[in-house]
Design a protein around this motif. Structure first.
Motif, PDB file in Angstrom:
ATOM      1  N   LYS A  22       0.831  -1.207   0.000  1.00  0.00           N
ATOM      2  CA  LYS A  22       0.000   0.000   0.000  1.00  0.00           C
ATOM      3  C   LYS A  22       0.866   1.258   0.000  1.00  0.00           C
ATOM      4  O   LYS A  22       0.563   2.235  -0.690  1.00  0.00           O
ATOM      5  CB  LYS A  22      -0.940   0.004   1.203  1.00  0.00           C
ATOM      6  N   LEU A  23       1.945   1.234   0.769  1.00  0.00           N
ATOM      7  CA  LEU A  23       2.859   2.369   0.810  1.00  0.00           C
ATOM      8  C   LEU A  23       3.501   2.585  -0.559  1.00  0.00           C
ATOM      9  O   LEU A  23       3.549   3.714  -1.064  1.00  0.00           O
ATOM     10  CB  LEU A  23       3.933   2.160   1.876  1.00  0.00           C
ATOM     11  N   ALA A  24       3.983   1.516  -1.172  1.00  0.00           N
ATOM     12  CA  ALA A  24       4.604   1.627  -2.493  1.00  0.00           C
ATOM     13  C   ALA A  24       3.607   2.160  -3.515  1.00  0.00           C
ATOM     14  O   ALA A  24       3.951   3.005  -4.349  1.00  0.00           O
ATOM     15  CB  ALA A  24       5.152   0.267  -2.929  1.00  0.00           C
ATOM     16  N   GLN A  25       2.360   1.700  -3.433  1.00  0.00           N
ATOM     17  CA  GLN A  25       1.328   2.158  -4.359  1.00  0.00           C
ATOM     18  C   GLN A  25       1.008   3.637  -4.128  1.00  0.00           C
ATOM     19  O   GLN A  25       0.875   4.403  -5.082  1.00  0.00           O
ATOM     20  CB  GLN A  25       0.065   1.316  -4.198  1.00  0.00           C
ATOM     21  N   ALA A  26       0.900   4.048  -2.868  1.00  0.00           N
ATOM     22  CA  ALA A  26       0.620   5.456  -2.563  1.00  0.00           C
ATOM     23  C   ALA A  26       1.756   6.350  -3.035  1.00  0.00           C
ATOM     24  O   ALA A  26       1.520   7.421  -3.611  1.00  0.00           O
ATOM     25  CB  ALA A  26       0.390   5.627  -1.064  1.00  0.00           C
ATOM     26  N   LEU A  27       2.980   5.934  -2.804  1.00  0.00           N
ATOM     27  CA  LEU A  27       4.126   6.708  -3.269  1.00  0.00           C
ATOM     28  C   LEU A  27       4.146   6.779  -4.793  1.00  0.00           C
ATOM     29  O   LEU A  27       4.372   7.846  -5.380  1.00  0.00           O
ATOM     30  CB  LEU A  27       5.431   6.100  -2.751  1.00  0.00           C
ATOM     31  N   GLY A  31       4.156   9.761  -7.972  1.00  0.00           N
ATOM     32  CA  GLY A  31       5.365   9.761  -8.785  1.00  0.00           C
ATOM     33  C   GLY A  31       6.653   9.465  -8.054  1.00  0.00           C
ATOM     34  O   GLY A  31       7.732   9.813  -8.521  1.00  0.00           O
ATOM     35  N   ILE A  32       6.575   8.800  -6.902  1.00  0.00           N
ATOM     36  CA  ILE A  32       7.774   8.527  -6.105  1.00  0.00           C
ATOM     37  C   ILE A  32       8.000   7.021  -6.020  1.00  0.00           C
ATOM     38  O   ILE A  32       7.080   6.264  -5.722  1.00  0.00           O
ATOM     39  CB  ILE A  32       7.637   9.120  -4.690  1.00  0.00           C
ATOM     40  N   VAL A  33       9.227   6.621  -6.280  1.00  0.00           N
ATOM     41  CA  VAL A  33       9.625   5.223  -6.135  1.00  0.00           C
ATOM     42  C   VAL A  33      10.814   5.182  -5.193  1.00  0.00           C
ATOM     43  O   VAL A  33      11.812   5.865  -5.415  1.00  0.00           O
ATOM     44  CB  VAL A  33      10.010   4.602  -7.493  1.00  0.00           C
ATOM     45  N   LEU A  34      10.676   4.424  -4.129  1.00  0.00           N
ATOM     46  CA  LEU A  34      11.800   4.185  -3.221  1.00  0.00           C
ATOM     47  C   LEU A  34      12.381   2.822  -3.598  1.00  0.00           C
ATOM     48  O   LEU A  34      11.824   1.785  -3.246  1.00  0.00           O
ATOM     49  CB  LEU A  34      11.348   4.198  -1.761  1.00  0.00           C
ATOM     50  N   PRO A  35      13.490   2.801  -4.338  1.00  0.00           N
ATOM     51  CA  PRO A  35      13.997   1.540  -4.869  1.00  0.00           C
ATOM     52  C   PRO A  35      14.432   0.533  -3.804  1.00  0.00           C
ATOM     53  O   PRO A  35      14.457  -0.662  -4.072  1.00  0.00           O
ATOM     54  CB  PRO A  35      15.184   1.960  -5.739  1.00  0.00           C
TER      55      PRO A  35
END
Length: 75
Positions: A22-27, A31-35
């Motif tokens: 959910k966090l990855a989807q919200a980010l 337009g934010i990706v935390l690799p």
């Protein structure tokens, strides 16, 4: 390890993975990706045996993240 403890750990992993997704989807939605975003199985938190590691990011991503949080705080 008892059956109950094994079940609890399985539940914690499933819940942590759901929150991470959910966090990855919200980010991603802003337009934010935390690799380096991942579950860290070998660390303990107050909520259970897992931590979500937000990882490291470059200056551009940090700026985008701070701007997105600022916008959300003003809504």
């Amino acid at each position: 390890m008892t059956v109950v403890r094994a079940r609890e750990e399985k539940d914690w992993v499933a819940e942590a993975q759901e929150v991470l997704d959910k966090l990855a989807q919200a980010l991603s939605g802003v337009g934010i990706v935390l690799p380096s975003l991942r579950l860290e199985h070998d660390r303990v938190s107050d909520d259970g045996p897992l931590l979500i590691d937000l990882g490291r990011c470059n200056l551009r991503v940090a700026r985008e993240l701070s701007e997105a949080l600022e916008r959300a705080g003003h809504e």
